[in-house]
Design a protein around this motif. Structure first.
Motif, PDB file in Angstrom:
ATOM      1  N   GLU A  71      32.267  28.839  52.027  1.00  0.00           N
ATOM      2  CA  GLU A  71      31.280  27.827  52.384  1.00  0.00           C
ATOM      3  C   GLU A  71      30.824  27.948  53.847  1.00  0.00           C
ATOM      4  OE1 GLU A  71      32.560  23.912  51.407  1.00  0.00           O
ATOM      5  OE2 GLU A  71      32.829  24.352  49.265  1.00  0.00           O
ATOM      6  N   ARG A  72      31.343  28.928  54.556  1.00  0.00           N
ATOM      7  CA  ARG A  72      30.932  29.111  55.949  1.00  0.00           C
ATOM      8  C   ARG A  72      29.637  29.929  56.008  1.00  0.00           C
ATOM      9  NH1 ARG A  72      36.289  29.754  59.784  1.00  0.00           N
ATOM     10  NH2 ARG A  72      37.550  28.174  58.716  1.00  0.00           N
ATOM     11  N   VAL A 116      22.140  40.781  53.239  1.00  0.00           N
ATOM     12  CA  VAL A 116      21.184  40.300  52.252  1.00  0.00           C
ATOM     13  C   VAL A 116      21.334  38.793  51.987  1.00  0.00           C
ATOM     14  CG1 VAL A 116      22.558  40.693  50.150  1.00  0.00           C
ATOM     15  CG2 VAL A 116      20.057  40.980  50.087  1.00  0.00           C
ATOM     16  N   LYS A 117      22.527  38.253  52.232  1.00  0.00           N
ATOM     17  CA  LYS A 117      22.740  36.818  52.019  1.00  0.00           C
ATOM     18  C   LYS A 117      22.263  35.980  53.213  1.00  0.00           C
ATOM     19  CE  LYS A 117      26.362  35.371  49.868  1.00  0.00           C
ATOM     20  NZ  LYS A 117      27.773  35.075  49.493  1.00  0.00           N
ATOM     21  N   ARG A 118      21.728  36.678  54.225  1.00  0.00           N
ATOM     22  CA  ARG A 118      21.161  36.024  55.408  1.00  0.00           C
ATOM     23  C   ARG A 118      22.144  35.069  56.078  1.00  0.00           C
ATOM     24  NH1 ARG A 118      15.353  34.649  52.478  1.00  0.00           N
ATOM     25  NH2 ARG A 118      14.718  36.825  52.167  1.00  0.00           N
ATOM     26  N   PRO A 119      23.317  35.570  56.453  1.00  0.00           N
ATOM     27  CA  PRO A 119      24.287  34.714  57.130  1.00  0.00           C
ATOM     28  C   PRO A 119      23.811  34.357  58.533  1.00  0.00           C
ATOM     29  CG  PRO A 119      24.992  36.982  57.253  1.00  0.00           C
ATOM     30  CD  PRO A 119      23.772  36.968  56.368  1.00  0.00           C
ATOM     31  N   LYS A 120      24.284  33.237  59.048  1.00  0.00           N
ATOM     32  CA  LYS A 120      23.986  32.897  60.436  1.00  0.00           C
ATOM     33  C   LYS A 120      24.811  33.746  61.385  1.00  0.00           C
ATOM     34  CE  LYS A 120      22.744  28.052  59.586  1.00  0.00           C
ATOM     35  NZ  LYS A 120      23.092  26.639  59.906  1.00  0.00           N
ATOM     36  N   LEU A 121      25.969  34.189  60.890  1.00  0.00           N
ATOM     37  CA  LEU A 121      26.897  34.963  61.714  1.00  0.00           C
ATOM     38  C   LEU A 121      27.439  36.112  60.882  1.00  0.00           C
ATOM     39  CD1 LEU A 121      28.626  35.166  64.354  1.00  0.00           C
ATOM     40  CD2 LEU A 121      30.297  33.688  63.220  1.00  0.00           C
ATOM     41  N   LYS A 178      23.603  37.378  43.062  1.00  0.00           N
ATOM     42  CA  LYS A 178      23.700  37.012  41.648  1.00  0.00           C
ATOM     43  C   LYS A 178      24.804  35.983  41.437  1.00  0.00           C
ATOM     44  CE  LYS A 178      21.802  41.263  39.656  1.00  0.00           C
ATOM     45  NZ  LYS A 178      22.070  42.461  38.811  1.00  0.00           N
ATOM     46  N   ARG A 179      25.895  36.126  42.204  1.00  0.00           N
ATOM     47  CA  ARG A 179      26.987  35.154  42.084  1.00  0.00           C
ATOM     48  C   ARG A 179      26.529  33.755  42.513  1.00  0.00           C
ATOM     49  NH1 ARG A 179      32.382  36.930  42.068  1.00  0.00           N
ATOM     50  NH2 ARG A 179      32.840  34.690  42.030  1.00  0.00           N
ATOM     51  N   GLU A 180      25.539  33.707  43.405  1.00  0.00           N
ATOM     52  CA  GLU A 180      25.004  32.421  43.849  1.00  0.00           C
ATOM     53  C   GLU A 180      24.012  31.838  42.847  1.00  0.00           C
ATOM     54  OE1 GLU A 180      23.351  32.979  47.714  1.00  0.00           O
ATOM     55  OE2 GLU A 180      25.298  33.001  48.712  1.00  0.00           O
ATOM     56  N   GLY A 181      23.640  32.616  41.844  1.00  0.00           N
ATOM     57  CA  GLY A 181      22.751  32.120  40.808  1.00  0.00           C
ATOM     58  C   GLY A 181      21.283  32.106  41.207  1.00  0.00           C
ATOM     59  N   LEU A 182      20.891  32.952  42.154  1.00  0.00           N
ATOM     60  CA  LEU A 182      19.498  32.991  42.562  1.00  0.00           C
ATOM     61  C   LEU A 182      18.638  33.589  41.453  1.00  0.00           C
ATOM     62  CD1 LEU A 182      19.741  34.200  46.279  1.00  0.00           C
ATOM     63  CD2 LEU A 182      19.506  31.870  45.426  1.00  0.00           C
ATOM     64  N   PRO A 183      17.362  33.221  41.372  1.00  0.00           N
ATOM     65  CA  PRO A 183      16.462  33.791  40.363  1.00  0.00           C
ATOM     66  C   PRO A 183      16.403  35.313  40.496  1.00  0.00           C
ATOM     67  CG  PRO A 183      15.446  31.894  41.434  1.00  0.00           C
ATOM     68  CD  PRO A 183      16.687  32.199  42.207  1.00  0.00           C
TER      69      PRO A 183
END
Length: 384
Positions: free
Chosen positions: A97-98, A172-177, A124-129
């Motif tokens: 969740e970070r 690709v998940k666009r993390p802040k860090l 895909k694990r996040e369920g994005l379209p």
């Protein structure tokens, strides 16, 4: 010290964030401790990292840098202290969740999946379209120059290509860090150097804050906006690369970053704009062009980088900042030559000279009697 007659105007817009007094840290580590039984891995570390920085944690094996990185990621819990990311206390926030992603040294790619599928896995694990997943994967693969290899599997790629896939999957998940643990350790020297510049380009384009752990001093000096040097679980100096190299704040940093000649001596004068140190190893005085705020007769170490020293067959005209000895080793490295010289006192020092001209004359070589000299602004006095 000479000062230019026209000084550049530095505003808060052009000044790096970490130099701005009112800038808010993006990552704030406050008095973090981590113990494993009786062993202290991280000892009372406090550190501020700012948005869009490429910050390097640099240290040897067992210095605590990877443990600190794992606490940022949430894989380890601090024994005490707190970690705040983008204004949120991470104490009770699990890793998933970070706003953080981590790229491991091993890359940890799925061998049975294609490049494209490896990069898409987290989305895909996040369920994005599926349409969004496909577009984001295509965009990031093009950014790391791997779009043309999207259908290949990891065993069909070179080490450098696998590194880019792992980086793409992290980004690709666009993390802040983004946390990178020895990200280039598996690459050969030439590819590692090329990839360092690639990392810098990507970080600049994406504007993501990077924290990189490395034991490689050259890698840290190349990559970092700032470096935190770690030793025995503590951060012993935090500064921009040139400051860490030119102005180490203790003996450990001076010896750990690059090569250095250390001379032991006694302070004999210390004024506001000058100082002098009596040194038995050089059989004379080491003069400085600045004061050092030391007690009279205090014992200190004087650090001089090898490239700051001159070597010649004839003595210089200066009375101070000089020594003489005999060349014991020579290494011709193409762009530079390295000389080891045994001084009259028996101390061995290292001198590095650039081969900026094609020398057709007689080169300095083994057993030559030589004279060394350096400028008054070349020395750094270390009291610890």
């Amino acid at each position: 010290m000479s000062v230019s007659s026209v000084s550049p105007i530095v505003t808060t817009q052009t000044m790096p964030t970490w130099r701005q007094k009112d800038a808010e840290p993006f990552v704030r580590i406050e008095q973090i401790n981590k113990t494993f039984g009786d062993f202290t891995a991280v000892n009372n570390v406090s550190l501020d990292i700012y948005k869009n920085e490429l910050f390097c944690l640099l240290g040897g094996s067992g210095s605590g840098k990877s443990t600190l990185l794992r606490m940022l990621a949430g894989f380890e819990s601090p024994t005490s202290g707190s970690i705040i990311i983008d204004g949120v206390d991470m104490s009770n926030v699990p890793p998933w969740e970070r706003p953080v992603n981590m790229m491991f040294q091993s890359y940890a790619l799925f061998p049975h999946l294609t490049v494209e599928a490896n990069v898409a896995f987290g989305l895909k694990r996040e369920g994005l379209p599926s349409r969004e997943v496909k577009q984001r994967v295509a965009d990031i693969l093009e950014m790391v120059q791997m779009g043309h290899l999207a259908r290949r599997k990891p065993h069909m790629l070179s080490g450098g290509q696998r590194q880019r896939v792992a980086l793409a999957r992290s980004l690709v998940k666009r993390p802040k860090l983004l946390l990178l643990d020895e990200p280039l350790g598996a690459l050969d020297k030439k590819l590692r150097e090329e990839t360092q510049f690639e990392l810098m380009r990507l970080q600049d384009e994406l504007g993501i804050t990077f924290v990189v752990v490395t034991h490689d001093q050259e890698e840290a000096m190349t990559l970092a906006t700032r470096i935190g040097v770690m030793n025995n679980g503590e951060i012993v100096q935090t500064a921009e690369p040139h400051e860490v190299y030119e102005y180490p704040n203790n003996r450990f940093v001076a010896e750990f970053i690059g090569n250095v000649n250390l001379f032991r001596g006694t302070v004999v004068s210390d004024e506001r704009d000058s100082a002098a140190i009596q040194c038995d190893d050089t059989n004379g005085l080491i003069a400085l062009d600045h004061g050092i705020s030391c007690a009279p007769n205090q014992l200190v170490n004087v650090a001089i980088r090898p490239e700051k020293m001159r070597i010649a067959r004839e003595p210089s005209s200066a009375q101070n900042n000089s020594a003489e000895g005999v060349i014991t080793e020579v290494a011709y490295m193409g762009s530079q030559s390295i000389y080891k010289v045994r001084l009259l006192s028996g101390k061995e020092v290292r001198i590095t000279q650039p081969n900026s001209h094609r020398d057709t004359g007689e080169r300095l070589t083994w057993d030559d009697h030589v004279y060394l000299s350096w400028d008054a602004d070349s020395s750094v006095v270390l009291t610890s």
